[in-house]
Scaffold this motif. Structure first.
Motif, short mmCIF file in Angstrom:
data_model
loop_
_atom_site.label_atom_id
_atom_site.label_comp_id
_atom_site.label_asym_id
_atom_site.label_seq_id
_atom_site.Cartn_x
_atom_site.Cartn_y
_atom_site.Cartn_z
N LEU A 37 0.86 -1.18 0.00
CA LEU A 37 0.00 0.00 0.00
C LEU A 37 0.89 1.22 0.00
CD1 LEU A 37 -2.56 -1.04 2.76
CD2 LEU A 37 -3.19 -0.48 0.39
N ALA A 38 0.53 2.21 -0.83
CA ALA A 38 1.32 3.44 -0.90
C ALA A 38 0.42 4.62 -0.61
CB ALA A 38 1.95 3.59 -2.28
N VAL A 39 0.87 5.49 0.27
CA VAL A 39 0.16 6.73 0.57
C VAL A 39 0.92 7.85 -0.13
CG1 VAL A 39 -0.72 8.26 2.38
CG2 VAL A 39 -0.51 5.78 2.81
N LEU A 40 0.24 8.53 -1.05
CA LEU A 40 0.93 9.43 -1.98
C LEU A 40 0.12 10.68 -2.25
CD1 LEU A 40 1.72 6.79 -4.73
CD2 LEU A 40 3.46 8.08 -3.51
N PRO A 41 0.78 11.81 -2.56
CA PRO A 41 0.05 12.95 -3.13
C PRO A 41 -0.60 12.53 -4.45
CG PRO A 41 2.29 13.58 -2.52
CD PRO A 41 2.21 12.08 -2.42
N ALA A 42 -1.81 12.96 -4.66
CA ALA A 42 -2.49 12.61 -5.91
C ALA A 42 -1.68 13.08 -7.12
CB ALA A 42 -3.89 13.22 -5.93
N ALA A 43 -0.92 14.16 -6.96
CA ALA A 43 -0.12 14.67 -8.08
C ALA A 43 1.01 13.71 -8.46
CB ALA A 43 0.46 16.04 -7.73
N HIS A 44 1.29 12.75 -7.60
CA HIS A 44 2.38 11.80 -7.89
C HIS A 44 1.89 10.51 -8.52
CE1 HIS A 44 5.47 13.71 -4.87
NE2 HIS A 44 4.91 14.59 -5.67
N VAL A 45 0.60 10.44 -8.82
CA VAL A 45 0.10 9.25 -9.51
C VAL A 45 -0.45 9.67 -10.87
CG1 VAL A 45 -0.49 8.19 -7.29
CG2 VAL A 45 -2.30 9.25 -8.69
N GLN A 46 -0.47 8.70 -11.79
CA GLN A 46 -0.92 8.96 -13.15
C GLN A 46 -2.02 7.95 -13.47
OE1 GLN A 46 2.20 8.24 -15.99
NE2 GLN A 46 0.79 8.32 -17.74
N VAL A 47 -3.22 8.44 -13.72
CA VAL A 47 -4.35 7.54 -14.02
C VAL A 47 -4.11 6.91 -15.39
CG1 VAL A 47 -6.83 7.41 -14.40
CG2 VAL A 47 -5.92 8.93 -12.63
N VAL A 48 -4.33 5.60 -15.47
CA VAL A 48 -4.15 4.90 -16.75
C VAL A 48 -5.45 4.18 -17.12
CG1 VAL A 48 -1.67 4.57 -16.44
CG2 VAL A 48 -3.25 2.79 -15.67
N GLU A 49 -5.62 4.00 -18.41
CA GLU A 49 -6.76 3.24 -18.94
C GLU A 49 -6.28 1.86 -19.32
OE1 GLU A 49 -9.91 4.17 -19.05
OE2 GLU A 49 -9.29 6.03 -18.05
N PRO A 50 -6.95 0.82 -18.85
CA PRO A 50 -6.51 -0.52 -19.26
C PRO A 50 -6.75 -0.73 -20.75
CG PRO A 50 -8.53 -0.62 -17.95
CD PRO A 50 -8.10 0.81 -17.95
N LEU A 51 -5.84 -1.47 -21.39
CA LEU A 51 -6.05 -1.87 -22.78
C LEU A 51 -6.88 -3.16 -22.77
CD1 LEU A 51 -2.48 -1.34 -24.28
CD2 LEU A 51 -4.54 -0.09 -24.90
N PRO A 52 -7.97 -3.20 -23.51
CA PRO A 52 -8.85 -4.37 -23.45
C PRO A 52 -8.10 -5.67 -23.72
CG PRO A 52 -9.84 -2.60 -24.76
CD PRO A 52 -8.45 -2.18 -24.46
N GLY A 53 -8.28 -6.62 -22.81
CA GLY A 53 -7.70 -7.94 -23.00
C GLY A 53 -6.23 -8.05 -22.66
N LEU A 54 -5.61 -6.97 -22.20
CA LEU A 54 -4.18 -6.99 -21.89
C LEU A 54 -3.96 -6.66 -20.41
CD1 LEU A 54 -2.83 -5.15 -25.06
CD2 LEU A 54 -2.69 -7.59 -24.55
N PRO A 55 -2.95 -7.26 -19.80
CA PRO A 55 -2.76 -7.04 -18.35
C PRO A 55 -2.31 -5.61 -18.05
CG PRO A 55 -0.99 -8.38 -19.25
CD PRO A 55 -2.01 -8.23 -20.35
N LEU A 56 -2.74 -5.11 -16.90
CA LEU A 56 -2.33 -3.77 -16.46
C LEU A 56 -0.82 -3.63 -16.36
CD1 LEU A 56 -4.89 -2.99 -13.62
CD2 LEU A 56 -4.57 -1.69 -15.75
N SER A 57 -0.15 -4.72 -16.05
CA SER A 57 1.29 -4.65 -15.84
C SER A 57 2.05 -4.24 -17.10
CB SER A 57 1.80 -6.00 -15.32
OG SER A 57 1.33 -7.04 -16.16
N LEU A 58 1.40 -4.25 -18.25
CA LEU A 58 2.10 -3.75 -19.45
C LEU A 58 2.51 -2.29 -19.29
CD1 LEU A 58 0.29 -5.31 -22.55
CD2 LEU A 58 2.09 -6.24 -21.09
#
Lengths: 339, 339
Positions: free
Chosen positions: A102-123
């Protein structure tokens, strides 16, 4: 109220190859998020070769990690608590505070990503993340790849190298050659469309490369350093260009390795050797994401991962990475992707 | 009718340091000039480090000289017979068929030059010729010099190095440091405006450079190779750039010298190391000639020569060049400049 976390800390600087006693997995109580902060539950975290440099007291290109503090690195997770209007709970985000559940972070330090359909988030930690951009910047900017070039990639079965070879092929290389450390990896490179590949344990690299490259190379993308660079200098044609990305063969070395004995050939061959780190080339991200997302959607790039399960195994995964235990991107998965 | 000439030929390929028996000064009877040809009497001829490579059987960047044929190189002379409408008798011309007292050449292979008032014609073999353009191209194109850069030049008392340092100073370097091989040369560099200089015999070059360069270098112009490059890599700041022009320390070597043991620093420091030969940068000649002619006229560039008298001494001059017997450009003078 506090937040109970589990985090990997560096407790001793490795001498040579890292050992278990250099690390500790600790349980901590972190303060609740403040206004503007989010709590992110890790889905997957990255282990990367450059982290070995951060374990040393001497500054490499990234600052040294402090002893007794939690290590850092790329991670992807889901926001479980938000005190920011910018990032809602449930959002999937990338951040740079890996090595914890678990990470507690300023929201400015995270980047929202959109999953690619059918592909793992870890890409987003690999082909669409730092390793992918590294391959892109090194090949197209530092080595100034042009269609028709013959390309050699060392460590070609790794996260970066496997993408360099595929990018070069997709952009019209005349020949793509890779080196790797096991017969299985060499075979896999063939399946990726490499024209030739060799196991660098099978002889003198200069000889192996000469046989694989036929009439020489124009571009060398180096992830390994040492003897590979010497071989590439010999194989280079006039105006050859090397992107020096890493030298994993030296990361655990306790004394300086010999340099290429043939470097004086760089004059007559008019070679260019350029070291780089990806953070200086963030301006390439839009063109990189556009091109590689397209290739992924149409299935023309293979983004293989070696997945290790569980935070407890993160140090093992890192150590395996340094000794070539991965094919493609090494990822530590803490939780399944959300539906 | 024939033309009686005296010409230096390579009769044996040197092993290591060239010796007298590798060369022969022969008397020949050359055919009279054909239509379109000229006969040029040599006033001065050039000996240059790159010629050592042409004496080997293996091709360097210039083709090998054939055994039993007259050697070549830059020369300036006066046309004594012309069968071309383009080049009149009496013209002063540059050509590439040095190592002889008389050259019979197609008029298209000579270049008419105008003498600079009060300056010797032989400057066309140095500051206004190939060495000058080499300094210009290496500093401004390959190493991408910018005002404010700190510059280190190895072999700084040579024909090329002494110009690199002066060009950098004139274009706003923050600091110019040079290495040379004798205390006299070091003192001379001070008189040229170098901010610091050292004799590379006085200790480990890395230590000498660290002391001379203060807080590091941005540009390295290498004429020497070997330990100098390793020292520069250590001294480089981030985004340092090296122009690799030559490695005179290796030209007589009979085995491959060790490479820089610290080359892996090129990644984190994001260094650029670029080898080059001047013939690929002839497009820079107009800007080079314009700028350097101006500097010469106003006296802001010192173009020192080490002059050896007589064709008979040409091999001695070349051998002395390889062992550092010159300060500035080494020139062999066969005749005085015409009035």
């Amino acid at each position: 109220m506090t937040i109970a976390t589990r985090e990997w800390q560096l407790v001793r600087r490795p001498h040579g190859e890292p050992v278990d006693a250099d690390f500790a997995l600790v349980s901590l109580d972190r303060p609740e998020p403040q206004p503007g902060e989010v709590v992110v539950r890790t889905i997957a975290m990255s282990v990367d070769p450059y982290m070995r440099g951060r374990m040393n007291a001497t500054r490499s290109y990234a600052p040294s990690w402090e002893l007794g503090e939690t290590m850092q690195g790329g991670a992807i997770g889901q926001v479980v608590t938000s005190r920011s209007d910018d990032v809602p709970e449930g959002a999937l985000v990338l951040h740079g505070a890996g090595w914890r559940d678990l990470a507690v972070l300023p929201a400015a330090h995270v980047q929202v990503v959109e999953p690619l359909p059918g592909l793992p988030l870890s890409l987003h930690l690999g082909v669409l993340g730092m390793p992918g951009l590294t391959a892109w910047a090194g090949l197209f900017r530092l080595a100034a790849f042009q269609p028709g070039d013959a390309v050699f990639v060392s460590g070609a079965a790794g996260a970066v190298g496997s993408l360099v070879g595929q990018f070069a092929r997709l952009r019209g290389a005349s020949r793509v050659v890779g080196s790797a450390g096991t017969p299985e990896k060499v075979a896999w490179l063939g399946s990726l469309g490499f024209d030739a590949a060799f196991d660098y344990h099978d002889g003198a690299i200069t000889d192996l490369l000469a046989a694989a490259a036929l009439d020489g190379i124009d571009v060398f993308f180096d992830n390994v350093g040492g003897e590979h660079l010497e071989a590439a200098i010999t194989a280079f044609r006039t105006f050859g260009r090397a992107a020096l990305c890493g030298s994993i063969s030296n990361y655990n070395a306790v004394s300086a390795p010999p340099g290429p004995r043939n470097l004086s050939l760089a004059v007559g061959k008019q070679l260019s050797l350029r070291g780089f780190i990806v953070s200086s080339h963030a301006d390439l991200r839009p063109e990189f994401v556009a091109a590689v997302s397209g290739w992924l959607r149409e299935g023309s790039v293979v983004a293989r991962e070696t997945v290790v399960e569980g935070l407890d195994s993160a140090v093992d995964a890192f150590r395996a990475l340094l000794s070539g235990g991965n094919t493609g991107k090494m990822v530590v998965r803490l939780a399944p992707d959300p539906d």
